[in-house]
Structures are given as structure tokens and as C-alpha cells.
Write an enzyme that holds these catalytic residues in place. Structure first.
Site, short mmCIF file in Angstrom:
data_model
loop_
_atom_site.label_atom_id
_atom_site.label_comp_id
_atom_site.label_asym_id
_atom_site.label_seq_id
_atom_site.Cartn_x
_atom_site.Cartn_y
_atom_site.Cartn_z
N ARG A 150 0.83 -1.22 0.00
CA ARG A 150 0.00 0.00 0.00
C ARG A 150 0.86 1.27 0.00
O ARG A 150 0.52 2.28 0.62
CB ARG A 150 -0.94 0.05 1.21
CG ARG A 150 -2.02 -0.96 1.22
CD ARG A 150 -2.97 -0.86 0.02
NE ARG A 150 -3.85 -1.99 0.07
CZ ARG A 150 -3.51 -3.20 -0.40
NH1 ARG A 150 -2.36 -3.40 -1.01
NH2 ARG A 150 -4.34 -4.20 -0.29
N SER A 228 -10.99 0.06 3.56
CA SER A 228 -10.27 -0.16 4.82
C SER A 228 -9.76 1.17 5.34
O SER A 228 -9.14 1.92 4.59
CB SER A 228 -9.06 -1.07 4.58
OG SER A 228 -9.49 -2.28 4.01
N GLU A 327 -5.17 4.43 6.21
CA GLU A 327 -4.94 4.22 4.77
C GLU A 327 -5.36 5.43 3.92
O GLU A 327 -4.65 5.79 2.98
CB GLU A 327 -5.70 2.96 4.30
CG GLU A 327 -5.38 2.65 2.86
CD GLU A 327 -6.23 1.55 2.26
OE1 GLU A 327 -6.14 0.40 2.73
OE2 GLU A 327 -6.99 1.85 1.32
C1 LIG Z 1 -15.63 0.57 -0.83
C2 LIG Z 1 -14.14 0.75 -1.05
C3 LIG Z 1 -13.33 -0.36 -1.19
C4 LIG Z 1 -11.95 -0.21 -1.42
N1 LIG Z 1 -11.19 -1.33 -1.56
C5 LIG Z 1 -9.86 -1.21 -1.80
C6 LIG Z 1 -9.04 -2.38 -1.99
O1 LIG Z 1 -9.52 -3.50 -1.98
N2 LIG Z 1 -7.72 -2.19 -2.20
C7 LIG Z 1 -7.15 -0.95 -2.26
O2 LIG Z 1 -5.93 -0.87 -2.46
N3 LIG Z 1 -7.90 0.17 -2.10
C8 LIG Z 1 -9.23 0.06 -1.87
N4 LIG Z 1 -10.00 1.18 -1.68
C9 LIG Z 1 -9.37 2.51 -1.70
C10 LIG Z 1 -9.48 3.22 -3.06
O3 LIG Z 1 -10.49 2.69 -3.86
C11 LIG Z 1 -8.17 3.15 -3.83
O4 LIG Z 1 -7.14 3.70 -3.06
C12 LIG Z 1 -8.26 3.88 -5.17
O5 LIG Z 1 -7.08 3.65 -5.91
C13 LIG Z 1 -8.46 5.39 -5.00
O6 LIG Z 1 -8.76 5.91 -6.27
P1 LIG Z 1 -9.41 7.32 -6.46
O7 LIG Z 1 -9.32 7.62 -7.91
O8 LIG Z 1 -10.74 7.38 -5.84
O9 LIG Z 1 -8.36 8.23 -5.68
P2 LIG Z 1 -8.61 9.55 -4.72
O10 LIG Z 1 -9.37 9.09 -3.54
O11 LIG Z 1 -9.24 10.61 -5.56
O12 LIG Z 1 -7.15 9.93 -4.38
C14 LIG Z 1 -6.38 9.13 -3.49
C15 LIG Z 1 -4.93 9.67 -3.47
O13 LIG Z 1 -4.34 9.48 -4.75
C16 LIG Z 1 -3.93 10.73 -5.29
N5 LIG Z 1 -4.21 10.72 -6.72
C17 LIG Z 1 -5.36 10.35 -7.34
N6 LIG Z 1 -5.22 10.42 -8.67
C18 LIG Z 1 -3.96 10.85 -8.91
C19 LIG Z 1 -3.20 11.15 -10.08
N7 LIG Z 1 -3.72 11.01 -11.30
N8 LIG Z 1 -1.92 11.60 -9.92
C20 LIG Z 1 -1.38 11.76 -8.67
N9 LIG Z 1 -2.04 11.49 -7.55
C21 LIG Z 1 -3.32 11.05 -7.66
C22 LIG Z 1 -4.76 11.78 -4.56
O14 LIG Z 1 -4.10 13.04 -4.57
C23 LIG Z 1 -4.85 11.16 -3.18
O15 LIG Z 1 -3.65 11.41 -2.49
C24 LIG Z 1 -11.39 1.07 -1.46
C25 LIG Z 1 -12.22 2.21 -1.32
C26 LIG Z 1 -13.58 2.05 -1.12
C27 LIG Z 1 -14.46 3.26 -0.98
#
Ligand SMILES: Cc1cc2nc3c(=O)[nH]c(=O)nc-3n(C[C@H](O)[C@H](O)[C@H](O)COP(=O)(O)OP(=O)(O)OC[C@H]3O[C@@H](n4cnc5c(N)ncnc54)[C@H](O)[C@@H]3O)c2cc1C
Length: 338
Positions: A150, A228, A327
């Protein structure tokens, strides 16, 4: 999580020129620039963000044959699960266990998204990004991404240096699905599937995730979470033995890592510290289906999320002497530290 206030400035960037323009505009005004994907791993302060939020909306997927493998390049704004479905439909192995994870492609290298025995670091070959420091576009090879559990160079060490524009994954056409978790094995067995296809594994993963409220479902009362809330602790052997002794339970879940460290279950530690699913102060609570997810209900504020997360962390620390690490990413000056 559906909490938090507005951004002082916001733009949705549909092409790379717009991202570069936003970066320059923010730099000229001394504003902090925050990059938003799907917002699924964020906790934003109730007062909002006193800076410039850029939502990355770059689209496009391409693929090419590469020495028996297929290299799929997706723009950062592509929805992650649609990319997984695309790969599974074409019989390209490597992403199937990552089905149902919310968010966009650009965020997947940030925390090395993982689930059910797969992590994107196993398939990422290149990350194209805008280097904010140099103001130019760079392509980072797998070895330059600093991937860990992670984590990555983009999250730890050089957080905020790179804006991810696109990611290339190396997948295996006709490859077998990864079946590495007991939950997936038993779901396949329940369905009478001995030789699962990629689609079978995707279906199992989605069903398991749904049963834990780990997919986005507008009708699920546990839907407002960031997945998580805490990382599973990675501890050295001596710490593992100390926690094991404190737990007094030979069945304590643990996974031995290749480097000698031991991964523990944060959910199990939380439950052993006396918290059960559904417990919480009201507007925020543990999910009724997963003790590692904090869920928001009507009227929840970011301050409630932080206060409850602190309480969970304090209870685990008092019971086991180990401090859980959150996380999600916090914006707007929020932190679990006081
Ligand atoms: C119901 C649920 C289940 C989940 N299950 C998992 C799982 O099984 N495994 C897991 O690893 N995660 C899980 N997650 C967490 C999440 O889905 C992941 O971390 C996902 O990759 C976040 O994507 P996002 O586009 O929503 O990022 P955001 O929430 O928009 O951003 C997260 C971080 O990434 C940065 N970021 C986003 N896009 C970029 C970019 N293009 N360039 C630079 N930085 C960027 C943001 O600045 C921030 O720091 C879960 C979340 C939820 C709500």
C-alpha cells in the site's frame, strides 16, 4: 465518505494541457495543488481545502502486443473497474482479483492498490506523469516507482511530486487467474468451479466484496466509506511475538512476508480491542459488514470520522501496544495526530 467542505479553486482537466495549465496557475499564486481521482480514498476537512483541486479526467485505453504479453495503457481518468472488466473480457490475466475497487486508474500506483493476492505493482511496467518540480512529463519504469505494501514513491517520500497521467500494465493473454485467497477458493468451490476462468474469479471477488460492502452500491447502508480505514500492520518478528503473547490466541491471523516481517490483520486487532461491527458514536460507525471500514451516516462530519478513528487507534494501542496507520489521504489540515 461524503464528508468535507469545498475546494477554494477547482478544475476538471480533460487533457494534459489543462493539467499543466492548472499547475502553472497554482504555482504563480502560491496555491497548494491537490490531485483528485474518484475521491474514494480521501477524507476532506469540514472547512474544505484552501487550495486548487484538479480532477484528472483524462480518458483513453490502448493496447499492444509485447513479446507474448499485452501492454495495456490507460489514461489516469479511466474508471479502474471498467479497465479490469476490459482485461477480463479479453482473457488478459493480471488484474482479475482487483475487481470492484472504486476509483480511477491514476490512483492505482499511488498506494499500489491491492486485494485478494494481487497488487498493481505485479503488472505495472510504466507510469507517465507530470513532474511538478521540473514542470515536464516523465515516464517512470516499474523499478523507479518504489512500490511496497500500500505504498509507493508517489505516496511516501515524494508525495505530491508527480501527477499521474497514464499507467501501463503488462498482462498475460490466456493466462490463468490468480486464486490465492481462501475466500476466493471457497466461493469458487461453492459454485462448483474447479478450473476457474478469469471471469469466474472476477465474479467471486465481486460477490465477496459485495458481502463486505467493499463495492460502491448506492443502496447499501454501509456505502459511505473509504474501504479499509487502517493498513494491516507489518511488524518484525520480535513485535509479532509480543503482540501474539498479548493476544493469547494461537489463531491470531498472520501472513509471513518474504522479507521476514509478519503482516497482521488490523480488523482482527480492532475486534480484539473490544469494538464490534456496527459500533460507533452514531453518525459514524464501523461498517456492519467489515470492522476495518468506518462508515458515515446522515449528518456525519469529517471531524466525527477523525475522532472515531483516533478512538479506534487508541483502543488498539492500549490493548496491543501497536499504533495503526490510516490508509486514506487527509486533505484540509486533517490528521489523526493531535
Ligand atoms: C468501498 C471501497 C473499497 C476499497 N477497496 C480497496 C481495496 O480492496 N484495495 C485498495 O488498495 N484500495 C481500496 N479502496 C481505496 C481506493 O479505492 C483506492 O485507493 C483507489 O485507488 C483510490 O482511487 P481514487 O481515484 O478514488 O483516488 P482519490 O481518492 O481521488 O485519491 C487518493 C490519493 O491518490 C492521489 N491521486 C489520485 N489520482 C492521482 C493522479 N492522477 N496523480 C497523482 N495522484 C493522484 C490523490 O491526490 C490522493 O492522495 C477502497 C475504497 C472504497 C471506498
Amino acid at each position: 465518505m461524503g464528508v468535507g467542505g469545498p475546494a477554494r479553486f477547482f478544475v476538471e482537466a480533460e487533457d494534459e494541457a489543462a493539467i499543466l495549465g492548472a499547475l502553472r496557475w497554482a504555482q504563480e499564486r502560491g496555491l497548494a495543488l491537490h490531485v483528485l481521482g474518484g475521491g474514494s480514498n480521501l477524507v476532506v476537512a469540514d472547512a474544505g481545502v484552501d487550495g486548487f483541486v484538479v480532477r484528472v479526467a483524462l480518458r483513453g485505453v490502448s493496447s499492444r502486443e509485447a513479446g507474448g504479453a499485452v501492454e495495456v495503457t490507460a489514461a489516469a481518468g479511466e474508471p479502474w473497474d471498467a479497465l479490469v472488466a476490459h482485461a477480463v473480457e479479453r482473457g488478459w490475466a493480471g488484474l482479475e482479483c482487483l475487481s470492484g475497487i472504486p476509483g480511477l486508474v491514476g490512483a492505482t500506483p499511488i498506494q499500489n492498490v491491492g486485494a485478494y493476492g494481487q497488487e498493481v505493482s505485479q503488472t505495472v511496467t510504466a507510469v507517465r506523469a507530470l513532474d511538478r518540480r521540473a514542470g515536464e512529463t516523465v515516464t517512470l519504469a516499474h523499478g523507479e516507482c518504489g512500490f511496497g505494501y500500500r505504498s509507493s514513491r508517489f505516496r511516501i517520500g515524494e508525495a505530491d511530486r508527480f501527477i499521474v497521467l497514464g499507467v501501463t500494465y503488462r498482462l498475460l493473454p490466456g493466462g490463468s487467474p490468480a486464486v490465492r485467497y481462501a475466500d476466493v477458493e471457497s466461493d469458487l468451490a461453492r459454485r462448483g468451479i474447479a478450473r476457474p476462468s478469469l471471469a469466474d474469479v472476477r465474479e467471486s471477488v465481486l460477490a465477496i466484496r459485495r458481502s463486505k460492502s467493499m463495492v460502491l452500491d448506492p443502496d447499501d447502508p454501509n456505502r459511505r466509506s473509504c474501504g479499509s480505514f487502517f493498513l494491516n500492520p507489518m511488524v518484525d518478528q520480535a513485535t509479532f511475538e509480543r503482540i501474539s503473547l498479548a493476544a493469547g490466541d494461537p489463531a491470531m491471523p498472520r501472513w509471513r512476508e518474504g522479507d521476514g516481517r509478519v503482516k497482521l490483520s488490523a480488523a482482527w486487532l480492532i475486534e480484539q480491542a473490544g469494538l464490534r461491527r456496527g459500533d460507533g458514536p452514531g453518525p459514524v460507525a464501523l461498517s456492519t459488514r467489515h470492522s476495518l471500514a468506518i462508515v458515515c451516516r446522515e449528518g456525519a462530519r469529517a471531524a466525527d470520522v477523525v475522532a472515531f478513528a483516533r478512538e479506534i487507534r487508541a483502543r488498539v494501542e492500549a490493548r496491543f501496544g501497536i499504533r495503526l496507520v490510516p490508509e486514506p489521504v487527509f486533505w484540509g489540515g486533517l490528521s489523526l495526530e493531535r
